[in-house]
Design an enzyme around this catalytic site. Sequence first.
Site, PDB file in Angstrom:
ATOM      1  N   CYS A  51      -3.298  15.066   2.958  1.00  0.00           N
ATOM      2  CA  CYS A  51      -4.308  15.039   1.888  1.00  0.00           C
ATOM      3  C   CYS A  51      -5.235  16.226   2.076  1.00  0.00           C
ATOM      4  O   CYS A  51      -5.594  16.566   3.201  1.00  0.00           O
ATOM      5  CB  CYS A  51      -5.119  13.743   1.948  1.00  0.00           C
ATOM      6  SG  CYS A  51      -6.324  13.601   0.594  1.00  0.00           S
ATOM      7  N   CYS A  58     -11.094   9.939   7.976  1.00  0.00           N
ATOM      8  CA  CYS A  58      -9.745   9.540   7.575  1.00  0.00           C
ATOM      9  C   CYS A  58      -8.697  10.350   8.327  1.00  0.00           C
ATOM     10  O   CYS A  58      -8.744  11.588   8.331  1.00  0.00           O
ATOM     11  CB  CYS A  58      -9.603   9.757   6.065  1.00  0.00           C
ATOM     12  SG  CYS A  58      -7.914   9.492   5.467  1.00  0.00           S
ATOM     13  N   CYS A  63     -11.717  14.077   4.118  1.00  0.00           N
ATOM     14  CA  CYS A  63     -12.804  13.141   4.412  1.00  0.00           C
ATOM     15  C   CYS A  63     -12.888  12.978   5.930  1.00  0.00           C
ATOM     16  O   CYS A  63     -11.867  12.853   6.609  1.00  0.00           O
ATOM     17  CB  CYS A  63     -12.563  11.794   3.738  1.00  0.00           C
ATOM     18  SG  CYS A  63     -12.422  11.934   1.942  1.00  0.00           S
ATOM     19  N   CYS A 110       0.870  -1.174   0.000  1.00  0.00           N
ATOM     20  CA  CYS A 110       0.000   0.000   0.000  1.00  0.00           C
ATOM     21  C   CYS A 110       0.912   1.229   0.000  1.00  0.00           C
ATOM     22  O   CYS A 110       1.737   1.402   0.893  1.00  0.00           O
ATOM     23  CB  CYS A 110      -0.880  -0.059   1.242  1.00  0.00           C
ATOM     24  SG  CYS A 110      -2.002   1.324   1.402  1.00  0.00           S
ATOM     25  N   CYS A 132      -6.327   0.673   7.098  1.00  0.00           N
ATOM     26  CA  CYS A 132      -6.819   1.755   6.242  1.00  0.00           C
ATOM     27  C   CYS A 132      -7.185   2.977   7.062  1.00  0.00           C
ATOM     28  O   CYS A 132      -7.883   2.871   8.055  1.00  0.00           O
ATOM     29  CB  CYS A 132      -8.101   1.351   5.524  1.00  0.00           C
ATOM     30  SG  CYS A 132      -7.949  -0.105   4.545  1.00  0.00           S
TER      31      CYS A 132
HETATM   32  N1  SAH Z   1      -7.311   9.006  -1.269  1.00  0.00           N
HETATM   33  C1  SAH Z   1      -7.656   7.760  -1.834  1.00  0.00           C
HETATM   34  C2  SAH Z   1      -6.734   6.644  -1.442  1.00  0.00           C
HETATM   35  C3  SAH Z   1      -6.258   6.581  -0.031  1.00  0.00           C
HETATM   36  S1  SAH Z   1      -7.432   6.143   1.199  1.00  0.00           S
HETATM   37  C4  SAH Z   1      -9.078   7.396  -1.515  1.00  0.00           C
HETATM   38  O1  SAH Z   1      -9.691   8.057  -0.678  1.00  0.00           O
HETATM   39  O2  SAH Z   1      -9.596   6.473  -2.133  1.00  0.00           O
HETATM   40  C5  SAH Z   1      -7.625   4.389   0.956  1.00  0.00           C
HETATM   41  C6  SAH Z   1      -8.971   3.843   1.458  1.00  0.00           C
HETATM   42  O3  SAH Z   1      -9.030   3.859   2.890  1.00  0.00           O
HETATM   43  C7  SAH Z   1     -10.136   4.661   0.967  1.00  0.00           C
HETATM   44  O4  SAH Z   1     -11.182   3.856   0.521  1.00  0.00           O
HETATM   45  C8  SAH Z   1     -10.532   5.388   2.208  1.00  0.00           C
HETATM   46  O5  SAH Z   1     -11.853   5.817   2.141  1.00  0.00           O
HETATM   47  C9  SAH Z   1     -10.291   4.362   3.273  1.00  0.00           C
HETATM   48  N2  SAH Z   1     -10.226   4.943   4.603  1.00  0.00           N
HETATM   49  C10 SAH Z   1      -9.820   6.173   4.952  1.00  0.00           C
HETATM   50  N3  SAH Z   1      -9.919   6.336   6.293  1.00  0.00           N
HETATM   51  C11 SAH Z   1     -10.383   5.183   6.801  1.00  0.00           C
HETATM   52  C12 SAH Z   1     -10.638   4.716   8.127  1.00  0.00           C
HETATM   53  N4  SAH Z   1     -10.430   5.498   9.175  1.00  0.00           N
HETATM   54  N5  SAH Z   1     -11.081   3.465   8.290  1.00  0.00           N
HETATM   55  C13 SAH Z   1     -11.255   2.664   7.211  1.00  0.00           C
HETATM   56  N6  SAH Z   1     -11.017   3.029   5.946  1.00  0.00           N
HETATM   57  C14 SAH Z   1     -10.586   4.283   5.734  1.00  0.00           C
HETATM   58 FE1  SF4 Z   2      -7.651  11.857   1.320  1.00  0.00          FE
HETATM   59 FE2  SF4 Z   2      -8.244  10.172   3.267  1.00  0.00          FE
HETATM   60 FE3  SF4 Z   2     -10.190  11.199   1.759  1.00  0.00          FE
HETATM   61 FE4  SF4 Z   2      -8.480   9.388   0.698  1.00  0.00          FE
HETATM   62  S1  SF4 Z   2      -9.959   9.040   2.358  1.00  0.00           S
HETATM   63  S2  SF4 Z   2      -9.175  11.326  -0.226  1.00  0.00           S
HETATM   64  S3  SF4 Z   2      -6.597   9.960   1.791  1.00  0.00           S
HETATM   65  S4  SF4 Z   2      -8.854  12.364   3.138  1.00  0.00           S
END
Ligand code: SAH
Ligand code: SF4
Length: 380
Positions: free
Chosen positions: A113, A120, A117, A106, A344
Amino acid sequence: MNRAVNLLQFDKAGLVEWLGLAGHKAFRARQLMHWVHQRGVADFEAMTDLARPLRAWLEQGACVQALPVLSEQRSRDGTVKWLFDVGAGNAVESVFIPEVSRNTLCVSSQAGCAMACSFCSTGAQGFARNLESSEILAQLWWAEFTMRRELGLPKGERAISNVVMMGMGEPLQNYGALIPALRVMLDDDAYGLSRRRVTVSTSGVVPMIDRLAADCPVALAVSLHAPNDALRDQLVPLNRKYPLAELLAACERYLAHAPRDFITFEYCMLDGVNDGPEQARQLIELMRGRFPWKCNLIPFNPFPGSGLRRSPPQRVAAFASMLIEAGIVATVRKTRGDDIDAACGQLAGEVLDRTTRRAGRVVAIAASDAAPAANQERSA
Ligand code: SAH
Ligand code: SF4
């Protein structure tokens, strides 16, 4: 500081061009890529099939420069997480995930970022900067050759079979650096991974999904997380710019170029937020009659201050069953490496100074005091 040109920054076309500027032949690029990406050699003197003058020239102006490793952590389940220093107090993480039939790495694309979100931890720390191609590839280079040695693999056998751009950052917001890095991953003179085994995960940067289809169509995963715009606007703020209808249309266009005949939707299961039967019904309705897709349900991995909880396993199972009964392929992602915060969405928690995180900026590395708090939160 080393001012030499880091060869990790080039895809083959870039390397041919750079060598050509100094009058070196194009086939040298292939030789160099073999040494660097297939054998893990960084010392030009050891590259015995390169002409001596070329070796001497490389010695002077080039290097194969990995990223400084700030820490390496190992989980009980074999997962390995590296924290790499990318300068100015920023660090990024990569996670090696061994499984029976594959080993996945990964990889991070940005320090922090900007997408913010709500669930995250990378989003919570804000955005520092885009990684360069060399910094994206340095993660793979380091992990591949470290794990090859460690696993004692026979010469030429690869340690990493799959790459997912699911580490820190939004890869499609760093498109210029992403594409050369993907090309090296796919190049038979480098890692030689098939397009199906390299996945870009995006929160939904619609115009860049179309560009990826044209430039380097690898497997696509889309972070959906909600079955309607009102909820997705809250969870994934980018949805306000590219709402579901536009995102799904882009996914459908992508399928015409994709190496797989489906799109994966990631759906992070948040207790009482997006995990009920009503949301499952809406999701089924949203996707009815559109295109083949698979749903990957990710149990939320908590981090300090998120204010969100992981859905209980029964709720995740009930949600999955409703999708499966509707004929959708739904899987629940296994949580790997959570004892080392490698799961993740947990990446980068350890590089923050909390006071400035509130201000939304990535700051100096303060590893020691953040870790115990993260563990308490998880066990709470
Ligand atoms: N920015 C990209 C890739 C990185 S995040 C994206 O958002 O797709 C990779 C995955 O982890 C994404 O599906 C994201 O939604 C998920 N993710 C982020 N924070 C998380 C959390 N706290 N618990 C579980 N999955 C999470
Ligand atoms: Fe960025 Fe996290 Fe959202 Fe992926 S899930 S776009 S890493 S803020």
